[in-house]
Scaffold this motif. Structure first.
Motif, PDB file in Angstrom:
ATOM      1  N   TYR A 188      -7.771   8.768  15.764  1.00  0.00           N
ATOM      2  CA  TYR A 188      -6.986   8.699  16.993  1.00  0.00           C
ATOM      3  C   TYR A 188      -6.324  10.044  17.211  1.00  0.00           C
ATOM      4  O   TYR A 188      -5.687  10.586  16.303  1.00  0.00           O
ATOM      5  CB  TYR A 188      -5.922   7.603  16.906  1.00  0.00           C
ATOM      6  CG  TYR A 188      -5.074   7.496  18.144  1.00  0.00           C
ATOM      7  CD1 TYR A 188      -5.578   6.912  19.290  1.00  0.00           C
ATOM      8  CD2 TYR A 188      -3.784   7.991  18.161  1.00  0.00           C
ATOM      9  CE1 TYR A 188      -4.809   6.826  20.440  1.00  0.00           C
ATOM     10  CE2 TYR A 188      -2.999   7.909  19.309  1.00  0.00           C
ATOM     11  CZ  TYR A 188      -3.518   7.317  20.441  1.00  0.00           C
ATOM     12  OH  TYR A 188      -2.760   7.240  21.569  1.00  0.00           O
ATOM     13  N   GLU A 189      -6.490  10.590  18.408  1.00  0.00           N
ATOM     14  CA  GLU A 189      -5.880  11.867  18.728  1.00  0.00           C
ATOM     15  C   GLU A 189      -5.616  11.957  20.225  1.00  0.00           C
ATOM     16  O   GLU A 189      -6.536  11.839  21.029  1.00  0.00           O
ATOM     17  CB  GLU A 189      -6.769  13.030  18.269  1.00  0.00           C
ATOM     18  CG  GLU A 189      -8.201  12.936  18.764  1.00  0.00           C
ATOM     19  CD  GLU A 189      -9.144  13.914  18.107  1.00  0.00           C
ATOM     20  OE1 GLU A 189      -9.855  14.585  18.863  1.00  0.00           O
ATOM     21  OE2 GLU A 189      -9.166  13.988  16.872  1.00  0.00           O
ATOM     22  N   GLY A 226      -4.420  10.141  22.834  1.00  0.00           N
ATOM     23  CA  GLY A 226      -4.924   9.200  23.832  1.00  0.00           C
ATOM     24  C   GLY A 226      -6.407   8.908  23.753  1.00  0.00           C
ATOM     25  O   GLY A 226      -6.958   8.228  24.599  1.00  0.00           O
ATOM     26  N   LYS A 227      -7.070   9.425  22.742  1.00  0.00           N
ATOM     27  CA  LYS A 227      -8.502   9.164  22.546  1.00  0.00           C
ATOM     28  C   LYS A 227      -8.695   8.522  21.179  1.00  0.00           C
ATOM     29  O   LYS A 227      -8.325   9.092  20.155  1.00  0.00           O
ATOM     30  CB  LYS A 227      -9.306  10.462  22.597  1.00  0.00           C
ATOM     31  CG  LYS A 227      -9.190  11.200  23.893  1.00  0.00           C
ATOM     32  CD  LYS A 227     -10.448  11.064  24.658  1.00  0.00           C
ATOM     33  CE  LYS A 227     -10.342  11.959  25.895  1.00  0.00           C
ATOM     34  NZ  LYS A 227     -11.149  11.512  26.946  1.00  0.00           N
ATOM     35  N   ILE A 248     -11.314   7.116  18.369  1.00  0.00           N
ATOM     36  CA  ILE A 248     -12.696   7.211  17.909  1.00  0.00           C
ATOM     37  C   ILE A 248     -12.979   5.912  17.174  1.00  0.00           C
ATOM     38  O   ILE A 248     -12.312   5.586  16.187  1.00  0.00           O
ATOM     39  CB  ILE A 248     -12.908   8.427  16.999  1.00  0.00           C
ATOM     40  CG1 ILE A 248     -12.526   9.708  17.756  1.00  0.00           C
ATOM     41  CG2 ILE A 248     -14.353   8.494  16.516  1.00  0.00           C
ATOM     42  CD1 ILE A 248     -12.437  10.930  16.882  1.00  0.00           C
ATOM     43  N   ARG A 291     -16.050   7.609  21.569  1.00  0.00           N
ATOM     44  CA  ARG A 291     -14.707   8.122  21.874  1.00  0.00           C
ATOM     45  C   ARG A 291     -14.238   7.349  23.103  1.00  0.00           C
ATOM     46  O   ARG A 291     -14.871   7.386  24.152  1.00  0.00           O
ATOM     47  CB  ARG A 291     -14.773   9.613  22.162  1.00  0.00           C
ATOM     48  CG  ARG A 291     -13.431  10.250  22.377  1.00  0.00           C
ATOM     49  CD  ARG A 291     -13.562  11.744  22.555  1.00  0.00           C
ATOM     50  NE  ARG A 291     -14.151  12.390  21.400  1.00  0.00           N
ATOM     51  CZ  ARG A 291     -13.460  12.909  20.385  1.00  0.00           C
ATOM     52  NH1 ARG A 291     -12.157  12.845  20.405  1.00  0.00           N
ATOM     53  NH2 ARG A 291     -14.064  13.487  19.379  1.00  0.00           N
ATOM     54  N   VAL A 292     -13.110   6.627  22.939  1.00  0.00           N
ATOM     55  CA  VAL A 292     -12.603   5.743  23.984  1.00  0.00           C
ATOM     56  C   VAL A 292     -11.208   6.207  24.386  1.00  0.00           C
ATOM     57  O   VAL A 292     -10.338   6.395  23.538  1.00  0.00           O
ATOM     58  CB  VAL A 292     -12.546   4.281  23.471  1.00  0.00           C
ATOM     59  CG1 VAL A 292     -12.040   3.353  24.550  1.00  0.00           C
ATOM     60  CG2 VAL A 292     -13.905   3.836  22.974  1.00  0.00           C
ATOM     61  N   THR A 293     -11.000   6.386  25.684  1.00  0.00           N
ATOM     62  CA  THR A 293      -9.684   6.747  26.197  1.00  0.00           C
ATOM     63  C   THR A 293      -8.791   5.511  26.198  1.00  0.00           C
ATOM     64  O   THR A 293      -9.214   4.438  26.620  1.00  0.00           O
ATOM     65  CB  THR A 293      -9.799   7.311  27.626  1.00  0.00           C
ATOM     66  OG1 THR A 293     -10.700   8.411  27.611  1.00  0.00           O
ATOM     67  CG2 THR A 293      -8.459   7.765  28.145  1.00  0.00           C
ATOM     68  N   THR A 294      -7.556   5.670  25.708  1.00  0.00           N
ATOM     69  CA  THR A 294      -6.636   4.544  25.635  1.00  0.00           C
ATOM     70  C   THR A 294      -5.202   5.000  25.866  1.00  0.00           C
ATOM     71  O   THR A 294      -4.825   6.104  25.463  1.00  0.00           O
ATOM     72  CB  THR A 294      -6.742   3.817  24.282  1.00  0.00           C
ATOM     73  OG1 THR A 294      -5.778   2.771  24.239  1.00  0.00           O
ATOM     74  CG2 THR A 294      -6.531   4.757  23.116  1.00  0.00           C
ATOM     75  N   LYS A 299     -21.625  11.325  31.206  1.00  0.00           N
ATOM     76  CA  LYS A 299     -20.237  11.743  31.320  1.00  0.00           C
ATOM     77  C   LYS A 299     -19.469  10.926  32.365  1.00  0.00           C
ATOM     78  O   LYS A 299     -18.252  10.992  32.425  1.00  0.00           O
ATOM     79  CB  LYS A 299     -20.170  13.232  31.643  1.00  0.00           C
ATOM     80  CG  LYS A 299     -20.676  14.105  30.518  1.00  0.00           C
ATOM     81  CD  LYS A 299     -20.690  15.566  30.931  1.00  0.00           C
ATOM     82  CE  LYS A 299     -21.134  16.472  29.829  1.00  0.00           C
ATOM     83  NZ  LYS A 299     -22.447  16.286  29.307  1.00  0.00           N
ATOM     84  N   SER A 319     -17.672   7.799  34.135  1.00  0.00           N
ATOM     85  CA  SER A 319     -16.834   6.749  33.554  1.00  0.00           C
ATOM     86  C   SER A 319     -17.543   5.393  33.507  1.00  0.00           C
ATOM     87  O   SER A 319     -17.243   4.570  32.646  1.00  0.00           O
ATOM     88  CB  SER A 319     -15.526   6.626  34.321  1.00  0.00           C
ATOM     89  OG  SER A 319     -15.773   6.252  35.660  1.00  0.00           O
ATOM     90  N   GLN A 352     -19.125   4.915  30.118  1.00  0.00           N
ATOM     91  CA  GLN A 352     -18.279   5.068  28.950  1.00  0.00           C
ATOM     92  C   GLN A 352     -17.687   3.718  28.573  1.00  0.00           C
ATOM     93  O   GLN A 352     -17.249   2.962  29.448  1.00  0.00           O
ATOM     94  CB  GLN A 352     -17.143   6.055  29.240  1.00  0.00           C
ATOM     95  CG  GLN A 352     -17.612   7.454  29.573  1.00  0.00           C
ATOM     96  CD  GLN A 352     -18.300   8.110  28.394  1.00  0.00           C
ATOM     97  OE1 GLN A 352     -17.864   7.981  27.268  1.00  0.00           O
ATOM     98  NE2 GLN A 352     -19.377   8.808  28.671  1.00  0.00           N
TER      99      GLN A 352
END
Length: 144
Positions: free
Chosen positions: A11-12, A14-15, A17, A53-56, A131, A133, A136
């Protein structure tokens, strides 16, 4: 929405893994001990791990289980690109090749070139759309 369970491996900013495992139908089958397909999948090691890699906006910790989702539309479009389009290219190029060429070697070369061009086109197009959304995975919820 297709939903899959995954584990957070990083986790880094807001992303997250996440990693999930491909499942085969053999894992839930009662006849897997007597089945050749199960033995073959074990021999070839077809237990693949997929890392995304998921945006959260929800902070997650390494080792937590989460549910990720992918819209059905993107899966169906991917199936169309990977399976249906090349199959149609083979069929259409076979028909066209039979109309314009007299020798089987010429027909085979034409089919090969058309199919190769289709696979290359699909490859470059998927690099372009991956790429977006819609293609993804998204974090649906944290399980624990």
């Amino acid at each position: 929405m297709l939903i899959e369970r995954a584990v957070v491996i990083g986790y880094e900013a807001g992303k997250a893994i996440v990693k999930c495992q491909s499942k085969s139908a053999c894992s839930g089958c009662a006849a897997k001990t007597a089945c050749g397909s199960s033995v073959l999948s074990e021999l070839t090691g077809q237990h693949h791990e997929h890392v995304f890699r998921v945006t959260t906006i929800t902070p997650v910790a390494i080792g937590q289980y989460v549910e990720i989702g992918l819209p059905e539309r993107s899966l169906l479009q991917s199936v169309w690109l990977i399976y249906v389009l090349p199959l149609m290219a083979i069929l259409v190029s076979t028909f066209i090749g039979n109309q314009f060429f007299n020798h089987e070697l010429s027909i085979a070369a034409f089919i090969f070139l058309c199919t190769t061009a289709t696979f290359l086109s699909v490859h470059f197009y998927t690099k372009k759309i991956q790429k977006k959304s819609a293609f993804q995975p998204i974090l649906i919820r944290v399980l624990n």
